[in-house]
Design an enzyme around this catalytic site. Structure first.
Site, PDB file in Angstrom:
ATOM      1  N   ASN C  23       0.858  -1.187   0.000  1.00  0.00           N
ATOM      2  CA  ASN C  23       0.000   0.000   0.000  1.00  0.00           C
ATOM      3  C   ASN C  23       0.891   1.232   0.000  1.00  0.00           C
ATOM      4  O   ASN C  23       1.732   1.404   0.887  1.00  0.00           O
ATOM      5  CB  ASN C  23      -0.909  -0.003   1.238  1.00  0.00           C
ATOM      6  CG  ASN C  23      -1.872   1.178   1.229  1.00  0.00           C
ATOM      7  OD1 ASN C  23      -1.454   2.327   1.336  1.00  0.00           O
ATOM      8  ND2 ASN C  23      -3.154   0.902   1.092  1.00  0.00           N
ATOM      9  N   SER C  46      -5.015  -0.336  -3.121  1.00  0.00           N
ATOM     10  CA  SER C  46      -5.531   1.007  -2.901  1.00  0.00           C
ATOM     11  C   SER C  46      -6.698   0.854  -1.932  1.00  0.00           C
ATOM     12  O   SER C  46      -7.643   0.110  -2.203  1.00  0.00           O
ATOM     13  CB  SER C  46      -5.987   1.628  -4.219  1.00  0.00           C
ATOM     14  OG  SER C  46      -6.244   3.010  -4.026  1.00  0.00           O
ATOM     15  N   GLU C  47      -6.628   1.554  -0.802  1.00  0.00           N
ATOM     16  CA  GLU C  47      -7.532   1.217   0.300  1.00  0.00           C
ATOM     17  C   GLU C  47      -8.982   1.595   0.030  1.00  0.00           C
ATOM     18  O   GLU C  47      -9.868   1.241   0.804  1.00  0.00           O
ATOM     19  CB  GLU C  47      -7.038   1.824   1.621  1.00  0.00           C
ATOM     20  CG  GLU C  47      -7.063   3.334   1.714  1.00  0.00           C
ATOM     21  CD  GLU C  47      -5.737   3.948   1.331  1.00  0.00           C
ATOM     22  OE1 GLU C  47      -4.970   3.320   0.565  1.00  0.00           O
ATOM     23  OE2 GLU C  47      -5.453   5.086   1.786  1.00  0.00           O
ATOM     24  N   ASN C  48      -9.243   2.303  -1.069  1.00  0.00           N
ATOM     25  CA  ASN C  48     -10.644   2.544  -1.420  1.00  0.00           C
ATOM     26  C   ASN C  48     -11.285   1.333  -2.089  1.00  0.00           C
ATOM     27  O   ASN C  48     -12.477   1.363  -2.388  1.00  0.00           O
ATOM     28  CB  ASN C  48     -10.790   3.788  -2.307  1.00  0.00           C
ATOM     29  CG  ASN C  48      -9.971   3.710  -3.568  1.00  0.00           C
ATOM     30  OD1 ASN C  48      -8.837   3.248  -3.551  1.00  0.00           O
ATOM     31  ND2 ASN C  48     -10.536   4.147  -4.671  1.00  0.00           N
ATOM     32  N   SER C  88     -11.445  -3.934   2.550  1.00  0.00           N
ATOM     33  CA  SER C  88     -10.139  -3.335   2.326  1.00  0.00           C
ATOM     34  C   SER C  88      -9.389  -3.125   3.637  1.00  0.00           C
ATOM     35  O   SER C  88      -8.222  -3.501   3.777  1.00  0.00           O
ATOM     36  CB  SER C  88     -10.309  -2.009   1.593  1.00  0.00           C
ATOM     37  OG  SER C  88      -9.055  -1.456   1.300  1.00  0.00           O
TER      38      SER C  88
END
Lengths: 218, 232, 218, 232
Positions: C23, C46-48, C88
């Site tokens: 990340n 991607s943490e979204n 996520s």
């Protein structure tokens, strides 16, 4: 004449409302699906991961990957959706299922239920029953009024290990319909040919006969 | 990211006696048939198995029971298995029966890095004995710990070499949670494809959770209750 | 010569190992993706809600539904997968992401980090930074060694509100590479042309120079 | 199961001033544009909004801020919005900033009927102030409560009349959790189809969570950071 299993299921089907999501347990509850009133649309939840359960498949069309919580081969309907077991019990726990129907060995007049374990017998497990009774907001028990020895299954206190406490809202037996409130079992309907006296005799828990008690109409 | 191993034997090669395994499946639906067969061949024992059911006498985890490989079952329902009953009554086998939703959610908690969760099931019953309870908004909940295991073994319909998985119909059941919960997760699939062949919008288990993947040699997919209706 | 931002990213890229899920935060960390060593395969989270983040789209191919956590338009790669925000952060919390790279305002010699709030200034929020630093098992900070006033950002104690405690494992600045252990910042590498004395002078936290300290090789 | 309502105005008709709303979306990606427009038209105020972001000055929740409809934002990041900053500094607007994963998981908890969850984010920071902490396996966690809201409003790519939803790409983000968490959940979709048109294996939000659904009139889908590369 006391109700047959099919008639118990048929009476419970009258509780269905349009738009209900319903979880039907194994046994008599499963039969409720056969008596959904015309004009009423309900969606059946199977806790192994399906909303919108359809009828059994035609012979030769069984799919091992498509079963219900009773491990029977089933089918889907338009609008069906599959999900995992955590989601399934999440929606139950969050109160999204409108009505749960299940069998019981004993029900107490405070709404306790016992239906998973008999001391001294091989215990097979509670499956999803404890999750359902702990979380569902509207739970109807479908069962025989008495056990094989003729003893009442509607008790003042369950004698068997509990499945859940203070959770049952209504019981439909071969003898009648019983709402559970703070005064115990409120008998609102009796089976055709069954007398109120017979119900009183065969009910061990606190029993109140409704002023407007009437015969079950099927 | 190539997670592919040659076969079931290769996938389970470092599973040792005494370990704790999580297995996907509900009844015989969606069980990792090929991995179970490899564990039976391997002959390890003293295993603790976290699985909703324990198979039937001659299929699924029942095969591991026949080989006396299982020390303890953590399940919600263990009917349909005479050998299970015999071992239980003779004291050879321990069993920890827990509610089905609790089983699913304790696995999910592990996959989400949550150490414990508050659940309703079993409050006021013997399941609650020895468990911490707590009231939230007037309701009582049990504190239930996330599962801790050495391996998770799941079965999917399709998977790609990067470990992304999709399940078919109700064969999904416990598989996604078990997959997320494993320290090492083994996935067996009916069809193994190249990365990019599965639509990224419709993957049930992201490959990050899967450490080893292989295409099962064959799938018997036994049906427990064959129920049908007649054509009119 | 102190490292440029690109060179800081390039040095951090040397930390990547084959098979890593990574990340990358906003700013210098994003640039790390441009320097992935040959023969090394990593997958960017991607943490979204995306694993397997690809490069920016070609002009005219931007898709409003496909962005990264910095809200930039991006693309997917073969093997990519989309998921929801709870999943996520679940995978982050469960330690499934092998390496996290992010920027910071301050890092303390015990691994504390401050990077989200400056008292007296409009606070925009921590976004996913607190989740990442609390749960990731391997976190590298990419930042300038000093702030605009020339004051060290490597401190004995953060002065700004913390984002996370005891969580940073390594810091790469324009001046060098610093592992964090119980003795504070262990300088293992210095930038070409930067002296150990300059590093000592510009580091406020406890600093140990490794016996085998060497020049950064890019 | 027909959950269809005519349009956005019909869908939001009983949302009242003072209520708490959960809204899906990350930045301007996957936000319920049509429902927000209807809430702006409706002119209610004193709303509490649980949403990862607060839109930009002239789009998304920013439009509700312009109308001074929002009393409190519960978000993880609220940059990119000058009117937001003005209202915050003037004391017209409250903001509760919480970590993004905590926001997602508190919504998820509500959808799973879990009253509270133990999470790592924010331990040792000001986010932990006033919160109960507890150690599990040597790590400290914060007890975080499930969100309680009146309405959830989400945007999906496709939906069927029974309320089943699928999302596209990273426009999924917070939408599935918000949808599960709502006492009443409103879903707006780009394409509304008949039940049976969506593959039951690939539905992200089961219809049981959705109470009202409609096809949005149009979608602007504004891009916040248009980043591109040049063709060689």
């Amino acid at each position: 004449m006391a109700l047959s299993k099919e008639q118990i299921a048929q009476r419970i089907a009258q509780e269905l409302q349009d738009g209900f999501y319903v979880n039907l347990g194994i046994g008599i509850p499963t039969l409720v699906a056969n008596y959904i009133p015309k004009g009423i649309e309900v969606e059946l939840q199977s806790e192994n991961g399906l909303l919108g359960m359809g009828p059994f498949p035609y012979e030769g069309e069984e799919d091992a990957d498509l079963i219900n919580a009773g491990k029977q081969t089933i089918t889907t309907l338009p609008g069906s959706v599959f999900f995992d077991s955590a989601t399934s019990f999440g929606m139950i726990r969050a109160g999204k299922v409108d009505l749960t129907v299940l069998g019981a060995m004993e029900v107490a007049d405070n709404g306790d239920i016992a239906n998973w374990k008999i001391p001294g017998k091989m215990v097979k497990g509670m499956g999803g029953a404890m999750d359902l009774v702990a979380a569902a907001k509207n739970i109807i028990v479908a069962m025989q009024h008495t056990n094989r020895s003729g003893e009442s299954k509607l008790l003042s206190k369950c004698t068997l290990p509990l499945t859940g406490v203070n959770c049952i809202t209504k019981v439909v037996t071969d003898l009648g319909v019983f709402e559970i409130n703070e005064n115990g079992f409120l008998c609102t309907e009796y089976a055709p040919g069954v007398t109120v006296d017979e119900i009183k005799e065969k009910t061990a828990g606190r029993l109140v006969i409704a002023d407007d008690v009437k015969e079950i109409q099927l | 990211m190539n997670k592919v191993v040659a076969n079931a034997d290769e996938a389970v090669k470092d599973i040792e006696s005494g370990m704790t395994l999580m297995l996907g499946g509900f009844g015989l639906c969606g069980i990792p048939e090929n991995s179970i067969a490899a564990i039976v061949r391997k002959g390890i024992n003293n295993l603790t198995c976290i699985s909703n059911n324990a198979g039937v006498d001659d299929f699924g985890i029942g095969l591991m029971l026949q080989g006396k490989q299982v020390k303890k079952m953590i399940s919600s329902y263990v009917g349909e298995n005479a050998e299970f009953e015999r071992q239980l009554l003779s004291g050879e086998l321990e069993v920890d029966l827990i509610p089905q939703g609790t089983l699913a959610t304790r696995a999910m908690a592990a996959g989400y890095g949550m150490p414990a969760v508050y659940l309703l099931a079993g409050v006021g019953t013997e399941v609650a004995e020895g468990k911490e309870t707590r009231e939230f908004n007037g309701k009582e909940y049990l504190l239930e710990e996330a599962f801790d295991s050495d391996f998770a073994i799941v079965k999917a319909w399709k998977g790609d070499k990067a470990g992304n998985l999709i399940y078919k119909d109700t064969a999904r059941n416990f598989n996604p949670m078990m997959a997320m919960a494993g320290k090492i997760t083994i996935a067996e699939v009916e069809e193994l494809v190249e990365p990019g062949e599965l639509d990224p919008n419709f993957i049930h288990t992201p490959g990050i959770y899967v450490h080893r993947i292989f295409q099962g040699e064959k799938y018997e997919k036994r049906i427990e209750q064959r129920t049908v209706r007649q054509r009119n």
